[in-house]
Design a protein around this motif. Structure first.
Motif, PDB file in Angstrom:
ATOM      1  N   TYR A  66       0.855  -1.295   0.169  1.00 49.79           N
ATOM      2  CA  TYR A  66       0.103   0.071  -0.153  1.00 49.79           C
ATOM      3  C   TYR A  66       0.726   1.189  -0.053  1.00 49.79           C
ATOM      4  O   TYR A  66       0.569   2.325  -0.599  1.00 49.79           O
ATOM      5  N   ALA A  67       2.024   1.091   0.910  1.00 48.82           N
ATOM      6  CA  ALA A  67       2.889   2.309   1.042  1.00 48.82           C
ATOM      7  C   ALA A  67       3.472   2.838  -0.367  1.00 48.82           C
ATOM      8  O   ALA A  67       3.874   3.873  -0.629  1.00 48.82           O
ATOM      9  N   THR A  68       3.760   1.743  -1.268  1.00 50.73           N
ATOM     10  CA  THR A  68       4.221   1.952  -2.759  1.00 50.73           C
ATOM     11  C   THR A  68       3.353   1.958  -3.505  1.00 50.73           C
ATOM     12  O   THR A  68       3.698   2.015  -4.986  1.00 50.73           O
ATOM     13  N   ARG A  69       2.007   1.893  -3.235  1.00 47.59           N
ATOM     14  CA  ARG A  69       0.708   2.005  -4.251  1.00 47.59           C
ATOM     15  C   ARG A  69       1.003   0.770  -5.354  1.00 47.59           C
ATOM     16  O   ARG A  69       0.683   0.910  -6.573  1.00 47.59           O
ATOM     17  N   THR A  70       1.566  -0.367  -4.901  1.00 47.46           N
ATOM     18  CA  THR A  70       1.641  -1.536  -5.811  1.00 47.46           C
ATOM     19  C   THR A  70       0.603  -2.666  -5.159  1.00 47.46           C
ATOM     20  O   THR A  70       0.990  -3.776  -5.691  1.00 47.46           O
ATOM     21  N   HIS A  71      -0.374  -2.377  -4.344  1.00 44.75           N
ATOM     22  CA  HIS A  71      -0.955  -3.346  -3.598  1.00 44.75           C
ATOM     23  C   HIS A  71      -2.116  -4.081  -4.731  1.00 44.75           C
ATOM     24  O   HIS A  71      -2.593  -5.215  -4.177  1.00 44.75           O
ATOM     25  N   GLN A  72      -2.110  -3.391  -5.924  1.00 49.85           N
ATOM     26  CA  GLN A  72      -3.153  -4.184  -6.738  1.00 49.85           C
ATOM     27  C   GLN A  72      -2.391  -5.778  -7.128  1.00 49.85           C
ATOM     28  O   GLN A  72      -3.275  -6.542  -7.531  1.00 49.85           O
ATOM     29  N   ASP A  73      -1.215  -5.930  -6.912  1.00 48.66           N
ATOM     30  CA  ASP A  73      -0.639  -7.247  -7.425  1.00 48.66           C
ATOM     31  C   ASP A  73       0.452  -7.811  -6.461  1.00 48.66           C
ATOM     32  O   ASP A  73       0.827  -8.685  -6.726  1.00 48.66           O
ATOM     33  N   ARG A  74       0.480  -7.117  -5.121  1.00 46.95           N
ATOM     34  CA  ARG A  74       1.242  -7.966  -4.247  1.00 46.95           C
ATOM     35  C   ARG A  74       0.784  -7.439  -2.851  1.00 46.95           C
ATOM     36  O   ARG A  74       0.142  -6.688  -2.638  1.00 46.95           O
ATOM     37  N   GLY A  75       1.586  -8.172  -1.851  1.00 45.83           N
ATOM     38  CA  GLY A  75       1.409  -7.850  -0.457  1.00 45.83           C
ATOM     39  C   GLY A  75       0.394  -8.676   0.419  1.00 45.83           C
ATOM     40  O   GLY A  75       0.367  -8.816   1.528  1.00 45.83           O
ATOM     41  N   THR A  76      -0.543  -9.576  -0.388  1.00 50.39           N
ATOM     42  CA  THR A  76      -1.177 -10.348   0.175  1.00 50.39           C
ATOM     43  C   THR A  76      -1.416 -11.648  -0.729  1.00 50.39           C
ATOM     44  O   THR A  76      -1.105 -11.629  -1.926  1.00 50.39           O
ATOM     45  N   LEU A  77      -1.924 -12.653   0.053  1.00 46.48           N
ATOM     46  CA  LEU A  77      -2.117 -14.136  -0.702  1.00 46.48           C
ATOM     47  C   LEU A  77      -3.578 -13.989  -1.182  1.00 46.48           C
ATOM     48  O   LEU A  77      -4.466 -14.457  -0.652  1.00 46.48           O
ATOM     49  N   GLU A  78      -4.131 -13.550  -2.521  1.00 50.72           N
ATOM     50  CA  GLU A  78      -5.397 -13.219  -2.915  1.00 50.72           C
ATOM     51  C   GLU A  78      -5.363 -13.623  -4.406  1.00 50.72           C
ATOM     52  O   GLU A  78      -4.328 -13.546  -5.112  1.00 50.72           O
ATOM     53  N   VAL A  79      -6.341 -14.313  -4.985  1.00 51.97           N
ATOM     54  CA  VAL A  79      -6.539 -14.790  -6.398  1.00 51.97           C
ATOM     55  C   VAL A  79      -6.208 -13.433  -7.348  1.00 51.97           C
ATOM     56  O   VAL A  79      -6.807 -12.352  -7.042  1.00 51.97           O
ATOM     57  N   GLY A  80      -5.237 -13.918  -8.329  1.00 51.33           N
ATOM     58  CA  GLY A  80      -5.160 -12.749  -9.353  1.00 51.33           C
ATOM     59  C   GLY A  80      -3.781 -11.971  -8.917  1.00 51.33           C
ATOM     60  O   GLY A  80      -3.299 -11.454  -9.837  1.00 51.33           O
ATOM     61  N   LYS A  81      -3.221 -12.084  -7.724  1.00 52.95           N
ATOM     62  CA  LYS A  81      -1.957 -11.306  -7.537  1.00 52.95           C
ATOM     63  C   LYS A  81      -0.815 -12.329  -7.776  1.00 52.95           C
ATOM     64  O   LYS A  81      -0.806 -13.310  -8.279  1.00 52.95           O
ATOM     65  N   LEU A  82       0.262 -11.581  -7.935  1.00 54.12           N
ATOM     66  CA  LEU A  82       1.513 -12.332  -8.199  1.00 54.12           C
ATOM     67  C   LEU A  82       1.790 -13.195  -7.369  1.00 54.12           C
ATOM     68  O   LEU A  82       1.850 -13.081  -6.088  1.00 54.12           O
ATOM     69  N   ALA A  83       2.318 -14.522  -7.573  1.00 55.21           N
ATOM     70  CA  ALA A  83       2.540 -15.568  -6.690  1.00 55.21           C
ATOM     71  C   ALA A  83       3.938 -15.155  -6.097  1.00 55.21           C
ATOM     72  O   ALA A  83       4.888 -16.135  -6.447  1.00 55.21           O
ATOM     73  N   ASP A  84       3.926 -14.530  -5.210  1.00 54.72           N
ATOM     74  CA  ASP A  84       5.432 -14.162  -4.437  1.00 54.72           C
ATOM     75  C   ASP A  84       5.103 -14.375  -3.112  1.00 54.72           C
ATOM     76  O   ASP A  84       4.231 -13.859  -2.478  1.00 54.72           O
ATOM     77  N   PHE A  85       5.640 -15.454  -2.712  1.00 57.63           N
ATOM     78  CA  PHE A  85       5.676 -15.725  -1.122  1.00 57.63           C
ATOM     79  C   PHE A  85       6.937 -16.214  -0.543  1.00 57.63           C
ATOM     80  O   PHE A  85       7.825 -16.626  -1.120  1.00 57.63           O
ATOM     81  N   THR A  86       6.692 -16.370   0.742  1.00 57.63           N
ATOM     82  CA  THR A  86       7.892 -16.553   1.479  1.00 57.63           C
ATOM     83  C   THR A  86       7.571 -17.922   2.373  1.00 57.63           C
ATOM     84  O   THR A  86       6.531 -17.800   3.302  1.00 57.63           O
ATOM     85  N   LEU A  87       8.292 -18.953   2.525  1.00 54.49           N
ATOM     86  CA  LEU A  87       7.913 -20.019   3.382  1.00 54.49           C
ATOM     87  C   LEU A  87       8.691 -19.785   4.495  1.00 54.49           C
ATOM     88  O   LEU A  87      10.068 -19.766   4.581  1.00 54.49           O
ATOM     89  N   LEU A  88       8.070 -20.138   5.679  1.00 55.12           N
ATOM     90  CA  LEU A  88       8.897 -20.021   7.218  1.00 55.12           C
ATOM     91  C   LEU A  88       8.599 -21.178   7.889  1.00 55.12           C
ATOM     92  O   LEU A  88       7.579 -22.328   7.631  1.00 55.12           O
ATOM     93  N   SER A  89       9.868 -21.589   8.737  1.00 58.50           N
ATOM     94  CA  SER A  89       9.892 -22.856   9.423  1.00 58.50           C
ATOM     95  C   SER A  89       8.839 -22.916  10.470  1.00 58.50           C
ATOM     96  O   SER A  89       8.398 -24.078  10.996  1.00 58.50           O
ATOM     97  N   ALA A  90       8.281 -21.899  11.060  1.00 55.87           N
ATOM     98  CA  ALA A  90       7.368 -22.030  12.023  1.00 55.87           C
ATOM     99  C   ALA A  90       6.238 -20.789  12.032  1.00 55.87           C
ATOM    100  O   ALA A  90       6.706 -19.593  11.248  1.00 55.87           O
ATOM    101  N   ASP A  91       5.283 -20.702  12.770  1.00 63.86           N
ATOM    102  CA  ASP A  91       4.102 -19.771  12.628  1.00 63.86           C
ATOM    103  C   ASP A  91       4.704 -18.553  13.524  1.00 63.86           C
ATOM    104  O   ASP A  91       4.723 -18.579  14.876  1.00 63.86           O
TER     105      ASP A  91
END
Length: 544
Positions: A489-514
């Motif tokens: 949101y701060a960079t005005r790129t929220h339409q395609d990144r920042g959350t895991l939602e349908v239609g957004k870029l498949a950019d994500f990070t896998l963590l070992s624990a919650d």
């Protein structure tokens, strides 16, 4: 219906959106999210050619977004002598490490170190030209302060720079002098980067590519999929384009172009709009690289006693810091950028600097009203209730760096005293007051791992273990949001990144624990295991 190219199942997905949690995600052939939900629903999209991975309960989050980092500078520094603690605890350690580099690489034309901080040395005293002369008297030696707002050079470098007892201080900087009026070798603010071409090897497209590749690896290892370069030179725009085109840079980059440089290089009446400075070569798209903000500096840093304060530094009754521009010049720069349609990101750390920037933003909006221009204050550290109220009222973003507390907190108390140090970076209050805020690192000022930054915001412990205002601690959930969705949101790129939602870029990070359920005392269990961009693991593929 489209079918999945990749499915990750049996995970703990923190979407930072609705629904907040899911167990599986599907990626289509274009590298965008096809579905998020339960295993059974998502697996319905599988075909015989779909790659399916079992996350075995591990946590998947939107890719970390560091929305204030110096990418090229980071890459360059990774090739310098590392002078950051714990490698250095004394002047002798610094001199020895630099001497070792000189001996191991005798063909160097300049010996450079980075991560230097006088505050962690005995007596908190700077090195001088004479200390660095022990490294070499024939070659220039330069050590860059961790803050990026100061440097120390040897006598040969001073000679090559042309800095003598008769050289006036540059605007917005200081050539520190001893009691006899001779330069000590300590250079503050603009003095620390003036005429660097006289002592440093030229940055070429090739050396920039190599530096950006080093930075890319570093960021991916820390789970970062998007990053904002916080002061891009005009000439570096082409380097970033080339790095993306030649696959040296997979991390998505949003550049903040140095606005003062733009103003000095453009002719009268030639004020560029954001569209004018977008990438135009190598056939790359704006999802991988684009120019997003106009970047300005209003003051310096706390650790170098150069941020702009309303009251003087502790024990320095005549030092209120350094204003990088006069109020009139800064206001004019902001006015022109605002009128040209830019989102403006202004570095302001001291309370006086923040006040001046907010005044200029308000005046720009009064003269030329824009719908939520989303202007930002970078760092935005020394705040009081009145300034916080104005941030909310003016819809100005506060872009903070919580890792500063963990790395530099003790130096802040030395510089400002206990009362003001406890007013720094009041993240919990900003959250309660509904001020828009995002987290970042300012790397290479600090190492810049998002997980370390989130932890720092949760505990607010300084290097000595002192807690800097426990009332300003934040939750893990707020920390993760501030390093994923909020930067988009701060960079005005929220339409395609920042959350895991349908239609957004498949950019994500896998963590070992919650991170939301791991106790702070066990935070080391939360590690980055893999980093995906467009569904492709660019780091940690063997651990999926």
């Amino acid at each position: 219906m489209a079918k999945a190219k990749l499915i990750l199942k049996n995970g703990n997905l923190l979407t930072m959106s609705e629904p907040e949690c899911a167990t599986a995600i599907a990626v289509d052939a274009t590298g965008r999210i096809l579905a998020v939900g339960s295993d059974s629903d998502v697996l319905n999209l599988a075909t015989p050619s779909t790659t399916i991975h079992n996350l075995n309960g591990r946590t998947l989050i939107p890719g970390f977004f560091d929305c204030h980092v110096h990418i090229l500078w980071l890459g360059m520094n990774l090739g310098h002598v590392d002078l950051a603690p714990p490698k250095t605890k004394s002047k002798e350690d610094i001199i020895r490490l630099l001497q070792e580099r000189h001996k191991s690489q005798p063909k160097l034309t300049c010996i450079q170190g980075s991560g230097y901080d006088q505050n962690i040395l005995p007596g908190a005293q700077h090195l001088t030209r004479y200390d660095l002369d022990k490294v070499s008297k024939q070659l220039p030696v330069r050590i860059n302060h961790a803050s990026g707002h100061a440097a120390v050079v040897n006598s040969k470098a001073l000679e090559m720079l042309g800095f003598t007892r008769n050289t006036p201080n540059p605007d917005g900087g200081e050539i520190v002098r001893d009691v006899q009026g001779e330069p000590t070798g300590v250079l503050l603010e603009t003095a620390s980067w003036s005429h660097l071409e006289r002592i440093l090897p030229e940055t070429t497209a090739q050396s920039a590519m190599e530096a950006l590749a080093r930075a890319n690896r570093y960021l991916l290892e820390r789970g970062i999929t998007s990053a904002s370069d916080a002061n891009t030179e005009l000439r570096a725009i082409d380097w970033y384009e080339q790095a993306v085109a030649h696959n040296h840079l997979q991390v998505r980059v949003n550049s903040m172009v140095g606005w003062a440089e733009v103003m000095k290089q453009m002719g009268e009446g030639e004020i560029p709009t954001p569209r004018d400075l977008q990438p135009s070569h190598y056939n790359i798209d704006g999802h991988h690289y684009h120019v997003g903000q106009a970047k300005l500096f209003s003051d310096g840093a706390i650790t170098t006693r150069t941020c702009w304060l309303k009251e003087p530094f502790e024990g320095m009754p005549n030092n209120y810091g350094i204003a990088m521009h006069s109020e009139e010049e800064l206001r004019e720069y902001i006015m022109l950028a605002h009128e040209s349609g830019w989102q403006i990101a202004t570095h302001a750390i001291g309370d006086r600097a923040i006040d001046v920037v907010l005044n200029a933003y308000a005046e720009a909006q009064r003269r030329n009203t824009r719908t939520r221009p989303a202007h930002r204050i970078e760092h935005c550290m020394l705040l009081n209730p009145a300034l916080i109220t104005r941030l909310r009222r003016q819809n100005v973003w506060s872009v903070g760096q919580p890792e500063f507390i963990a790395r530099l907190g003790d130096a802040y108390e030395m510089a400002l005293g206990e009362e003001r140090a406890n007013r720094l970076s009041p993240y919990a209050t900003l959250e309660r007051q509904n001020v828009a805020q995002a987290f970042s690192s300012d790397n290479p000022v600090v190492p810049g791992a998002p997980l370390a930054g989130i932890y720092a915001a949760m505990v607010r412990k300084t290097p000595s273990g002192r807690v800097l205002n426990s009332a300003e601690r934040v939750s893990a959930e707020m920390g993760v949001y501030s390093y994923t969705a909020a930067p988009a949101y701060a960079t005005r790129t929220h339409q395609d990144r920042g959350t895991l939602e349908v239609g957004k870029l498949a950019d994500f990070t896998l963590l070992s624990a919650d991170p939301l359920t791991t106790p702070t005392e066990e935070w080391e269990r939360v590690q980055v295991e893999a980093t995906f961009i467009e569904g492709i693991p660019h780091y940690g593929a063997e651990r999926i």
